[in-house]
Scaffold this motif. Structure first.
Motif, PDB file in Angstrom:
ATOM      1  N   PRO A 178       0.802  -1.233   0.000  1.00  0.00           N
ATOM      2  CA  PRO A 178       0.000   0.000   0.000  1.00  0.00           C
ATOM      3  C   PRO A 178       0.830   1.276   0.000  1.00  0.00           C
ATOM      4  O   PRO A 178       0.460   2.260  -0.650  1.00  0.00           O
ATOM      5  CB  PRO A 178      -0.820  -0.129   1.291  1.00  0.00           C
ATOM      6  N   ILE A 179       1.955   1.289   0.734  1.00  0.00           N
ATOM      7  CA  ILE A 179       2.827   2.474   0.723  1.00  0.00           C
ATOM      8  C   ILE A 179       3.310   2.753  -0.696  1.00  0.00           C
ATOM      9  O   ILE A 179       3.302   3.903  -1.164  1.00  0.00           O
ATOM     10  CB  ILE A 179       4.022   2.277   1.670  1.00  0.00           C
ATOM     11  N   THR A 180       3.729   1.707  -1.403  1.00  0.00           N
ATOM     12  CA  THR A 180       4.217   1.874  -2.770  1.00  0.00           C
ATOM     13  C   THR A 180       3.106   2.368  -3.685  1.00  0.00           C
ATOM     14  O   THR A 180       3.319   3.279  -4.506  1.00  0.00           O
ATOM     15  CB  THR A 180       4.787   0.547  -3.301  1.00  0.00           C
ATOM     16  N   ARG A 181       1.915   1.799  -3.567  1.00  0.00           N
ATOM     17  CA  ARG A 181       0.799   2.217  -4.429  1.00  0.00           C
ATOM     18  C   ARG A 181       0.425   3.681  -4.186  1.00  0.00           C
ATOM     19  O   ARG A 181       0.204   4.443  -5.137  1.00  0.00           O
ATOM     20  CB  ARG A 181      -0.417   1.313  -4.194  1.00  0.00           C
ATOM     21  N   VAL A 182       0.351   4.068  -2.926  1.00  0.00           N
ATOM     22  CA  VAL A 182       0.023   5.463  -2.616  1.00  0.00           C
ATOM     23  C   VAL A 182       1.110   6.389  -3.165  1.00  0.00           C
ATOM     24  O   VAL A 182       0.820   7.463  -3.710  1.00  0.00           O
ATOM     25  CB  VAL A 182      -0.136   5.660  -1.092  1.00  0.00           C
ATOM     26  N   GLY A 183       2.375   5.970  -3.051  1.00  0.00           N
ATOM     27  CA  GLY A 183       3.460   6.772  -3.589  1.00  0.00           C
ATOM     28  C   GLY A 183       3.361   6.938  -5.093  1.00  0.00           C
ATOM     29  O   GLY A 183       3.584   8.032  -5.625  1.00  0.00           O
ATOM     30  N   VAL A 184       3.019   5.857  -5.796  1.00  0.00           N
ATOM     31  CA  VAL A 184       2.882   5.924  -7.255  1.00  0.00           C
ATOM     32  C   VAL A 184       1.754   6.879  -7.642  1.00  0.00           C
ATOM     33  O   VAL A 184       1.910   7.732  -8.524  1.00  0.00           O
ATOM     34  CB  VAL A 184       2.630   4.512  -7.825  1.00  0.00           C
ATOM     35  N   ILE A 185       0.601   6.736  -6.977  1.00  0.00           N
ATOM     36  CA  ILE A 185      -0.545   7.595  -7.306  1.00  0.00           C
ATOM     37  C   ILE A 185      -0.232   9.063  -7.008  1.00  0.00           C
ATOM     38  O   ILE A 185      -0.512   9.960  -7.817  1.00  0.00           O
ATOM     39  CB  ILE A 185      -1.795   7.137  -6.531  1.00  0.00           C
ATOM     40  N   ALA A 186       0.360   9.325  -5.840  1.00  0.00           N
ATOM     41  CA  ALA A 186       0.702  10.703  -5.474  1.00  0.00           C
ATOM     42  C   ALA A 186       1.674  11.305  -6.477  1.00  0.00           C
ATOM     43  O   ALA A 186       1.559  12.482  -6.863  1.00  0.00           O
ATOM     44  CB  ALA A 186       1.294  10.741  -4.071  1.00  0.00           C
ATOM     45  N   ASN A 187       2.639  10.503  -6.930  1.00  0.00           N
ATOM     46  CA  ASN A 187       3.599  11.000  -7.912  1.00  0.00           C
ATOM     47  C   ASN A 187       2.923  11.330  -9.234  1.00  0.00           C
ATOM     48  O   ASN A 187       3.184  12.382  -9.829  1.00  0.00           O
ATOM     49  CB  ASN A 187       4.696   9.963  -8.138  1.00  0.00           C
ATOM     50  N   LEU A 188       2.049  10.429  -9.709  1.00  0.00           N
ATOM     51  CA  LEU A 188       1.380  10.673 -10.981  1.00  0.00           C
ATOM     52  C   LEU A 188       0.534  11.940 -10.930  1.00  0.00           C
ATOM     53  O   LEU A 188       0.520  12.733 -11.881  1.00  0.00           O
ATOM     54  CB  LEU A 188       0.505   9.464 -11.347  1.00  0.00           C
ATOM     55  N   VAL A 189      -0.159  12.149  -9.816  1.00  0.00           N
ATOM     56  CA  VAL A 189      -1.015  13.331  -9.693  1.00  0.00           C
ATOM     57  C   VAL A 189      -0.168  14.607  -9.618  1.00  0.00           C
ATOM     58  O   VAL A 189      -0.385  15.559 -10.390  1.00  0.00           O
ATOM     59  CB  VAL A 189      -1.927  13.215  -8.455  1.00  0.00           C
ATOM     60  N   MET A 190       0.798  14.638  -8.704  1.00  0.00           N
ATOM     61  CA  MET A 190       1.580  15.857  -8.492  1.00  0.00           C
ATOM     62  C   MET A 190       2.450  16.194  -9.694  1.00  0.00           C
ATOM     63  O   MET A 190       2.478  17.340 -10.172  1.00  0.00           O
ATOM     64  CB  MET A 190       2.430  15.716  -7.231  1.00  0.00           C
ATOM     65  N   THR A 191       3.162  15.203 -10.218  1.00  0.00           N
ATOM     66  CA  THR A 191       4.015  15.451 -11.377  1.00  0.00           C
ATOM     67  C   THR A 191       3.187  15.762 -12.606  1.00  0.00           C
ATOM     68  O   THR A 191       3.544  16.648 -13.399  1.00  0.00           O
ATOM     69  CB  THR A 191       4.930  14.241 -11.642  1.00  0.00           C
ATOM     70  N   GLY A 192       2.073  15.050 -12.786  1.00  0.00           N
ATOM     71  CA  GLY A 192       1.209  15.298 -13.944  1.00  0.00           C
ATOM     72  C   GLY A 192       0.654  16.710 -13.958  1.00  0.00           C
ATOM     73  O   GLY A 192       0.633  17.376 -15.002  1.00  0.00           O
ATOM     74  N   VAL A 193       0.193  17.190 -12.799  1.00  0.00           N
ATOM     75  CA  VAL A 193      -0.326  18.560 -12.715  1.00  0.00           C
ATOM     76  C   VAL A 193       0.769  19.570 -13.042  1.00  0.00           C
ATOM     77  O   VAL A 193       0.541  20.556 -13.762  1.00  0.00           O
ATOM     78  CB  VAL A 193      -0.915  18.822 -11.311  1.00  0.00           C
ATOM     79  N   LEU A 194       1.975  19.323 -12.535  1.00  0.00           N
ATOM     80  CA  LEU A 194       3.088  20.245 -12.779  1.00  0.00           C
ATOM     81  C   LEU A 194       3.465  20.278 -14.261  1.00  0.00           C
ATOM     82  O   LEU A 194       3.706  21.355 -14.834  1.00  0.00           O
ATOM     83  CB  LEU A 194       4.286  19.819 -11.924  1.00  0.00           C
ATOM     84  N   ILE A 195       3.509  19.120 -14.895  1.00  0.00           N
ATOM     85  CA  ILE A 195       3.841  19.054 -16.321  1.00  0.00           C
ATOM     86  C   ILE A 195       2.768  19.759 -17.145  1.00  0.00           C
ATOM     87  O   ILE A 195       3.069  20.536 -18.065  1.00  0.00           O
ATOM     88  CB  ILE A 195       3.992  17.589 -16.783  1.00  0.00           C
ATOM     89  N   LEU A 196       1.509  19.508 -16.818  1.00  0.00           N
ATOM     90  CA  LEU A 196       0.412  20.129 -17.550  1.00  0.00           C
ATOM     91  C   LEU A 196       0.469  21.656 -17.430  1.00  0.00           C
ATOM     92  O   LEU A 196       0.311  22.376 -18.430  1.00  0.00           O
ATOM     93  CB  LEU A 196      -0.927  19.610 -17.026  1.00  0.00           C
ATOM     94  N   ALA A 197       0.713  22.156 -16.222  1.00  0.00           N
ATOM     95  CA  ALA A 197       0.813  23.601 -16.021  1.00  0.00           C
ATOM     96  C   ALA A 197       1.991  24.174 -16.804  1.00  0.00           C
ATOM     97  O   ALA A 197       1.890  25.260 -17.405  1.00  0.00           O
ATOM     98  CB  ALA A 197       0.956  23.909 -14.538  1.00  0.00           C
ATOM     99  N   LEU A 198       3.096  23.446 -16.824  1.00  0.00           N
ATOM    100  CA  LEU A 198       4.281  23.915 -17.535  1.00  0.00           C
ATOM    101  C   LEU A 198       4.016  24.016 -19.034  1.00  0.00           C
ATOM    102  O   LEU A 198       4.431  24.979 -19.698  1.00  0.00           O
ATOM    103  CB  LEU A 198       5.456  22.966 -17.265  1.00  0.00           C
ATOM    104  N   LEU A 199       3.293  23.037 -19.588  1.00  0.00           N
ATOM    105  CA  LEU A 199       3.013  23.049 -21.014  1.00  0.00           C
ATOM    106  C   LEU A 199       1.975  24.106 -21.388  1.00  0.00           C
ATOM    107  O   LEU A 199       2.027  24.694 -22.468  1.00  0.00           O
ATOM    108  CB  LEU A 199       2.545  21.662 -21.466  1.00  0.00           C
ATOM    109  N   LEU A 200       1.021  24.352 -20.491  1.00  0.00           N
ATOM    110  CA  LEU A 200      -0.011  25.351 -20.770  1.00  0.00           C
ATOM    111  C   LEU A 200       0.543  26.775 -20.707  1.00  0.00           C
ATOM    112  O   LEU A 200       0.096  27.656 -21.446  1.00  0.00           O
ATOM    113  CB  LEU A 200      -1.174  25.197 -19.778  1.00  0.00           C
ATOM    114  N   PHE A 201       1.486  26.994 -19.813  1.00  0.00           N
ATOM    115  CA  PHE A 201       2.021  28.345 -19.610  1.00  0.00           C
ATOM    116  C   PHE A 201       3.506  28.424 -19.959  1.00  0.00           C
ATOM    117  O   PHE A 201       4.251  29.202 -19.372  1.00  0.00           O
ATOM    118  CB  PHE A 201       1.797  28.780 -18.159  1.00  0.00           C
TER     119      PHE A 201
END
Length: 484
Positions: free
Chosen positions: A323-346
Motif C-alpha cells: 500500500p505504501i508503494t501504491r500510494v506513492g505511485v498515485i501521489a507521484n502521478l497526480v503531483m508530477t502530472g499537474v506540474l507538467i500540464l501547467a508547464l506546457l499550458l504556460f
C-alpha cells in the motif's frame, strides 16, 4: 514495535496522510535548495559578470561529483536508521548515524585540505576556460573549506528523515537559504561593515551559512532531545563500527554511482546537443532548468516512501509495504502530472523569463518540452519503486536497470539514430529511456528477491550494550520493545 510515537512514527495510521506529511516538507526543502542556487547565481552574474558565473559553474560541477558519492552513503545511513527505529532499537539507530558522522567528519576535513591543494589541477582537468580559471580557483578553494559542515549537515538531515522527521531538515534549509542568499551580495560587494571579496565572497557566504546551520542543528537536536542525539557512553558510537561501515559502503556506493550515471549521461547529452547550434543549446539549457523543478515531487515522494518502507520493514509490517508503494505511485502521478500540464499550458511566458520574449530559442524549447516533459511521469513511478526496494537494501538491481535505460535506451538510441533522423531523436530518447526503466523496475518489484531479510539483520548485536538499551527504554522517544 516502533521506537517512535506521534507524527514521526511511520508504521501506523493512514498511509496517504502520513506520506504527504513527510513528502511536502521534503519537497519544500528541495525547492528552497534550488532557489538558493538560483539566487546566488543571479548575485554572481549581476555583480561580477558572465566570467564569474562560468567559474562558479565549473567549481560547482566538482562539488556535485563529490556529493554524488556522499549522497549514496547518506541514503544507506537513512535506511539503517529507519529500519532500526521501526524495529524499536533506538540504540542501533544512534550507532548507525554516529558511525557515519564520525567517519565523514574525518574524511570531509581530509578532502577539504586536499581539495584546497589540488584545486588548480581539478580545474585544468575540467578544461575550465583560461579567463575563468582565477575566479574559479578563488571560489572552489573556499567551497572546499565549507565541505565538512555541508557533508555533516546533509547526514544529520538524512538521519532525521530516517526517524520520520522531515520538518526539522526543512527548518534548517530555511535558515541556510536566509544566511547564504542574504550574505552573498554583502560579501561580494563589500556592503556596510563587510569586506569586498568578489567571487570569494559568494563562496564565503556558503561557508558561513553551513557552519552556522550545522551548529544550530546540533543545538536544536539536543534541546529537543531528538532520537538521534548521543549522550554518555553513546559518544563512542562516533568511532568506526566496521560491520556498520561495511554495510554502509556496500549499500551506499551503488546509490552514489547512480548519481554519477545521471551526471555522465547529462554530459554526453549536452555534447550531442551542442552540435546543433547555440539556439538549440540555449533552449535545452532552459528546459533542463525547468525539469529540475518537475522532478522534485517524485524525489520528495520517493524519500517519503523510502523512510516509510524502512521503518515498516524494521517493524515487520510487510502488510503495509505494498500500500505504501501504491500510494506513492498515485501521489507521484497526480503531483508530477499537474506540474507538467501547467508547464506546457504556460510555457511561453515561463520560457520568456529565461530567453526574452523575442528569442528564436523559445519555439525550440517549447518543442523540446512537448516531447520530453512527459517522460518524468514514468521516471517518477520508477523512483518510487526503487525507493521501496532500496529500503530493504536492494541497491544493485536499480543501478543495473538505470545503466541499461540510460546508456542503451537513451544515449545509445540517440547516438545511433541522430545522424539519420535529426535532432528530434535526442528529445524522444527521454521518454524511451524512462519507459525502459519503468518496465524493468516494475518487473523487479514484482518478481525480484528484494524481500529477503534487510540491511539491519545482524547489526543490532543482541545482548551487547544492555545498559544503553535499558536506558533508551526510559527516554523520550527511546526504545520501547527491544528486538531479540
Amino acid at each position: 514495535m516502533s521506537a517512535l510515537q506521534g507524527p514521526h512514527d511511520l508504521t501506523r495510521g493512514a498511509i496517504a496522510p502520513t506520506l504527504l506529511r513527510f513528502a511536502v516538507p521534503t519537497l519544500l526543502a528541495n525547492v528552497l535548495q534550488s532557489l538558493n542556487g538560483t539566487i546566488n547565481a543571479i548575485w554572481v552574474g549581476r555583480f561580477l559578470g558572465e566570467g564569474a558565473l562560468a567559474a562558479t559553474s565549473n567549481a560547482n560541477l566538482v562539488m556535485f561529483l563529490m556529493f554524488s558519492l556522499g549522497f549514496g552513503f547518506g541514503m544507506a545511513t537513512t535506511i539503517l536508521v529507519g529500519q532500526a527505529m521501526g524495529a524499536g532499537d533506538i540504540v542501533a539507530a544512534r550507532r548507525a548515524l554516529g558511525t557515519t558522522m564520525g567517519l565523514f567528519a574525518i574524511v570531509s576535513v581530509a578532502v577539504a585540505l586536499l581539495g584546497w591543494a589540488v584545486s588548480p589541477a581539478l580545474l585544468r582537468l575540467l578544461a575550465t576556460p583560461d579567463a575563468a580559471q582565477p575566479l574559479a580557483l578563488a571560489y572552489l578553494r573556499v567551497i572546499f573549506l565549507a565541505l565538512p559542515p555541508m557533508f555533516l549537515g546533509v547526514l544529520l538531515s538524512m538521519g532525521l528523515r530516517g526517524t520520520g522527521d522531515a520538518l526539522t531538515p526543512l527548518l534548517l534549509i530555511v535558515l541556510n537559504v536566509l544566511i547564504d542568499a542574504g550574505l552573498n551580495p554583502l560579501l561580494i560587494r563589500g556592503i556596510g561593515p563587510f569586506p569586498r571579496m568578489g567571487i570569494a565572497g559568494s563562496a564565503t557566504a556558503t561557508l558561513v551559512a553551513n557552519y552556522v546551520v550545522l551548529l544550530v542543528g546540533l543545538v536544536y537536536i539536543y534541546a529537543r532531545d531528538l532520537p538521534i542525539r548521543l549522550r554518555g557512553r553513546e559518544w563512542r558510537f562516533l568511532l568506526p563500527d566496521w560491520a556498520l561501515l561495511r554495510v554502509i559502503f556496500v549499500k551506499g556506493l551503488p546509490m552514489g554511482l547512480q548519481m554519477l550515471v545521471f551526471t555522465l549521461s547529462a554530459l554526453v547529452m549536452i555534447g550531442l546537443v551542442n552540435r546543433a547550434g547555440v539556439a538549440v543549446t540555449a533552449a535545452y539549457g532552459v528546459a533542463q532548468n525547468l525539469w529540475a523543478y518537475v522532478q522534485m515531487p517524485a524525489m520528495a515522494i520517493g524519500a517519503g516512501v523510502s523512510a516509510m518502507a524502512a521503518q515498516n520493514i524494521g517493524a515487520g509490517r510487510w502488510d503495509r509495504i505494498g500500500p505504501i508503494t501504491r500510494v506513492g505511485v498515485i501521489a507521484n502521478l497526480v503531483m508530477t502530472g499537474v506540474l507538467i500540464l501547467a508547464l506546457l499550458l504556460f510555457d511561453r511566458p515561463v520560457l520568456a523569463l529565461f530567453l526574452g520574449g523575442d528569442s528564436p530559442a523559445i519555439g525550440i524549447a517549447r518543442h523540446i518540452q512537448f516531447i520530453a516533459s512527459w517522460s518524468f511521469l514514468p521516471f517518477g513511478v520508477t523512483l518510487v519503486l526503487f525507493s521501496t526496494v532500496r529500503a530493504n537494501g536492494a541497491v544493485y538491481a536499480p543501478l543495473l536497470i538505470l545503466c541499461v535505460s540510460v546508456f542503451a535506451g537513451r544515449i545509445g538510441f540517440a547516438a545511433a539514430l541522430l545522424p539519420r533522423y535529426g535532432i528530434d531523436i535526442l528529445w524522444w530518447s527521454f521518454p524511451l529511456g524512462s519507459t525502459i526503466s519503468l518496465v524493468l523496475a516494475a518487473l523487479y518489484y514484482r518478481f525480484g528477491n528484494w524481500r529477503t531479510p534487510g540491511m539491519i539483520a545482524g547489526l543490532v548485536h543482541p545482548g551487547e550494550e544492555a545498559a544503553e538499551q535499558a536506558k533508551a527504554a526510559t527516554e523520550p522517544g527511546g526504545r520501547i520493545n527491544p528486538t531479540s
